[in-house]
Write a protein that holds these residues in place. Structure first.
Motif, mmCIF file in Angstrom:
data_model
loop_
_atom_site.group_PDB
_atom_site.id
_atom_site.type_symbol
_atom_site.label_atom_id
_atom_site.label_comp_id
_atom_site.label_asym_id
_atom_site.label_seq_id
_atom_site.Cartn_x
_atom_site.Cartn_y
_atom_site.Cartn_z
ATOM 1 N N THR A 81 19.836 -28.808 -21.138
ATOM 2 C CA THR A 81 18.345 -29.753 -21.701
ATOM 3 C C THR A 81 18.737 -31.011 -22.936
ATOM 4 O O THR A 81 19.698 -30.121 -23.308
ATOM 5 N N ASP A 102 16.260 -30.096 -26.873
ATOM 6 C CA ASP A 102 14.620 -29.819 -26.319
ATOM 7 C C ASP A 102 15.059 -28.801 -25.211
ATOM 8 O O ASP A 102 14.339 -29.079 -23.836
ATOM 9 N N MET A 105 12.166 -27.779 -22.367
ATOM 10 C CA MET A 105 12.371 -28.384 -20.895
ATOM 11 C C MET A 105 12.653 -27.341 -20.578
ATOM 12 O O MET A 105 14.071 -27.730 -19.614
ATOM 13 N N ALA A 345 6.923 -36.122 -29.724
ATOM 14 C CA ALA A 345 7.733 -35.147 -29.329
ATOM 15 C C ALA A 345 6.416 -33.445 -29.382
ATOM 16 O O ALA A 345 6.578 -33.777 -30.725
ATOM 17 N N ALA A 380 8.507 -25.612 -25.565
ATOM 18 C CA ALA A 380 7.316 -26.794 -25.798
ATOM 19 C C ALA A 380 5.650 -26.610 -26.398
ATOM 20 O O ALA A 380 5.804 -25.143 -26.461
ATOM 21 N N LEU B 76 12.687 -39.481 -23.953
ATOM 22 C CA LEU B 76 13.336 -38.288 -24.474
ATOM 23 C C LEU B 76 13.512 -37.226 -23.142
ATOM 24 O O LEU B 76 13.365 -35.881 -22.751
ATOM 25 N N GLU B 78 13.802 -37.139 -20.273
ATOM 26 C CA GLU B 78 13.200 -37.110 -18.785
ATOM 27 C C GLU B 78 13.441 -37.598 -16.979
ATOM 28 O O GLU B 78 14.407 -38.126 -17.807
ATOM 29 N N PRO B 107 9.388 -33.905 -20.614
ATOM 30 C CA PRO B 107 8.556 -34.061 -21.649
ATOM 31 C C PRO B 107 7.385 -34.033 -21.257
ATOM 32 O O PRO B 107 6.568 -34.568 -20.274
ATOM 33 N N THR B 108 6.245 -32.920 -21.996
ATOM 34 C CA THR B 108 4.811 -33.048 -21.836
ATOM 35 C C THR B 108 4.831 -32.071 -20.720
ATOM 36 O O THR B 108 3.641 -31.876 -20.051
ATOM 37 N N ALA B 113 5.026 -37.968 -17.296
ATOM 38 C CA ALA B 113 5.922 -38.187 -18.093
ATOM 39 C C ALA B 113 7.321 -39.834 -17.707
ATOM 40 O O ALA B 113 7.688 -40.636 -18.772
ATOM 41 N N TYR B 146 4.533 -41.158 -25.308
ATOM 42 C CA TYR B 146 5.921 -41.948 -25.907
ATOM 43 C C TYR B 146 5.440 -43.643 -26.207
ATOM 44 O O TYR B 146 6.327 -43.798 -26.888
#
Lengths: 407, 407
Positions: A81, A102, A105, A345, A380, B76, B78, B107-108, B113, B146
């Protein structure tokens, strides 16, 4: 080529040893078991450069993982991650070198996937056909889904208050799912009974020794992602504490391998004010925690009133000159919003608790100017829809935003 | 070192060109604009081996992305999502070489993303301070977050029926959020008005040229992850179609670079039976689609009754000998459950639609024995809690599972 350099299992309390070729749960003395590796052989045969060129998941560290036959690997691409710089939040709290690992993910959206991937893979290797576990939600979701991928059946018991989405994940996997009108400790008692009576493999936290090996990869990755250097402080939201125990174990293994040098980072266990048994024990300089009655927190993953591995968590804090600190639920929510607005985030309340703790520790001077600090965001934010309350204007077709778009 | 080899913007309809140093939206002819690169220079200076050693996110392809100054990168972590083998599902549907590109691990939690990371980074480079966009939920969530990381303000308009969690993500980011009692097309009209009246940067799908560059990295990654070979078929759940247009663009760029050879994969656009304008146009061999009245699907991300880039999607299908196919909502739900139970992946209904389409196309013989097929799972199942209905037994403290654990 040797895929795993696993040696045996050992008890960190009474030093008993056990074979890693058979199914084992707790030591006869009641303690969780840990995995030992032939680190000298790894040191002689594997280099950091070799690892750099491998697949970008936690299996890149396979020599330091317990699965002996690669065919038993059950993977959905978990691990590695991102370690994300948090410059705007860092400036705001005067921690210039602030990073977030993070864990949102990964498959199932929380760090529980690491433990499940390695735990299920090893269970497959050991011939397990069916397991049972109590859960606050996210671990059960990860284990049930990885179990499905491995063709291993599961029975999962979770509190009625566990996040709704985790119910769906477990149910969709085909697992046998039960809710209990109580806490994870009550779910644990129901599972213990079923394990005894039906001979199911007990996958409860720390009652099987391999989940911790999956979690330890967070520590391996942090070291590698920082160019095989160590941060000054690692801050971890602590429920069962497996991640913290795992990170501590990983860093000690890396020291033995000579892949990192210098002092270990000071490890910080963050809990909720409404459930802070580790904090209380640490403040009282005790070796173990006491059951926390009436525990409550919106950060469901750290609502664990008594962790089986509490003594290992506390040892890691004492050995690294770390600390334990409690954060109020409302403060977590405020920190969660700040992080979204400054860094983009959307993290889980447990992760927000870690950042709120960093803010407090910097204010008190415990974290010093210029120190490098890594916070674990364990999942998340999208798994916790109810932590955010929004009141949104509703327009009709053809409406315009006149008078609304400028603040 | 040159970070981006961006050359200019061009219109795929009328061939007009525009500078990439200024803010541009649609061509004067009304068509979306695409980004062109100095591919000859990239071919002369960059190698696949060099890329192999880079950071494990979509920015590893920075020469093929529009951001010229790395300082403007808003990231982030991605990209480089796993390409996961689906052996058990594949055997069950007689597609032995079946892969899932899992876009839930960004992310998200959705592939939006990618577009947001590149789109916001370029907006920052172009000096944008505030943008507006209509969304079915996930794109708005990604762009708002973002945007927050970049310090760019946002105004987001989404249907009241958009997934609730995306509301929370947008609100938490500090964006100005509005709901509309209607479809994304109604949200689009409200945004268009606001853009005209308040001079906001229009970030609507394909009304800014850079989102597609973020999405195209899915195509770059699939090629790299397959060892710079191409699969036979790529299957994509299609709403606005930006991902499919992007993948097609990416693969053509890779061919020019000489990094891949041979035929392009047959691209498949998957839609819902309740909203299938691209499928209808493809069946009628038309170059553009018509507005689909009364559209409806549980797969909210593909509930787009008329896509601005429909002609580009259709061209990609025709040029690659691909096809378009519609899947019933109920069939998606059933496929979603099969995937969880066989492969341990809880994917979104749009992703499930892609697998259901593969099943149909294999049955009809359109996909042949032994072909390598990649399905895009565009988001995590956890963003769609309501697609799973569960009825779970509730136990009381001290209960046992007797008579319940064995099926």
């Amino acid at each position: 080529m040797t895929y795993s350099y696993i040696s045996h299992l050992y008890c960190p309390k009474c030093s008993n040893t056990y074979s890693a070729k058979e199914q084992h749960h707790l030591c006869v003395c009641g303690s969780p078991l840990l995995v030992d590796y032939k680190l000298d052989e790894i040191k002689a045969k594997v280099t950091r450069e070799e690892i750099a060129g491998r697949t970008h998941d936690l299996w890149r560290y396979h020599e330091l993982l317990p699965v002996e036959d690669e065919q038993n690997k059950v993977s959905l691409g978990e691990g590695m991650t991102p370690l994300i710089a948090m410059p705007r939040l860092g400036r705001e709290m005067s921690v210039e070198n602030l990073y977030m690992k993070d864990e949102g993910m990964v498959p199932t959206g929380t760090f529980k996937a690491r433990g499940a991937a390695v735990g299920i893979s090893k269970a497959k290797e050991l011939g397990v056909r069916e397991f049972a576990m109590p859960t606050n939600g996210n671990a059960g979701a990860a284990w049930a889904l990885y179990g499905a991928r491995a063709g291993i059946k599961s029975t999962i018991v979770m509190p009625v208050d566990a996040p709704l989405i985790t119910r769906n994940e477990v149910a969709l996997s085909g697992a046998k799912l039960y809710l209990v009108n109580g806490l994870i400790s009550d779910a644990g008692k129901i599972v213990a009974k079923a394990v005894n009576e039906h001979g199911l493999y007990d996958a409860s936290t720390l009652k099987e020794p391999y989940r911790i090996e999956g979690k330890k990869t967070m520590g391996l990755e942090i070291a590698e992602q920082l160019g095989w250097t160590l941060p000054d402080v690692i801050v971890y939201p602590t429920g069962g504490g497996v991640g913290l125990i795992g990170i501590y174990k990983a860093l000690k293994e890396l020291k033995v391998l000579g892949w990192v040098t210098g002092d270990l980072p000071r490890l910080v266990a963050v809990q909720a004010v409404g459930c802070a048994p580790i904090v209380k024990a640490w403040e009282e300089k005790k070796a173990e925690s006491e059951f926390w009655p009436g525990s409550a927190s919106i950060a469901f993953g750290i609502n664990v009133p008594k962790a089986l591995g509490d003594f290992l968590v506390l040892k890691a804090l004492y050995q690294t000159a770390g600390c334990a600190i409690a954060v109020d639920d409302q403060v977590m929510i405020e920190e969660q919003e700040k992080i979204a607005q400054l860094e983009g985030a959307f993290i889980c309340p447990e992760g927000a608790a870690a950042f709120a703790a960093i803010r407090k520790l910097r204010e008190s001077g415990w974290i010093q100017e210029g120190e490098t600090v890594v916070a674990l965001n364990t999942g998340a934010g999208i798994k916790y829809p109810d932590t955010v309350k929004v009141d949104v204007p509703v327009l009709e077709i053809g409406d315009s935003l006149d008078g609304k778009v400028t603040n």
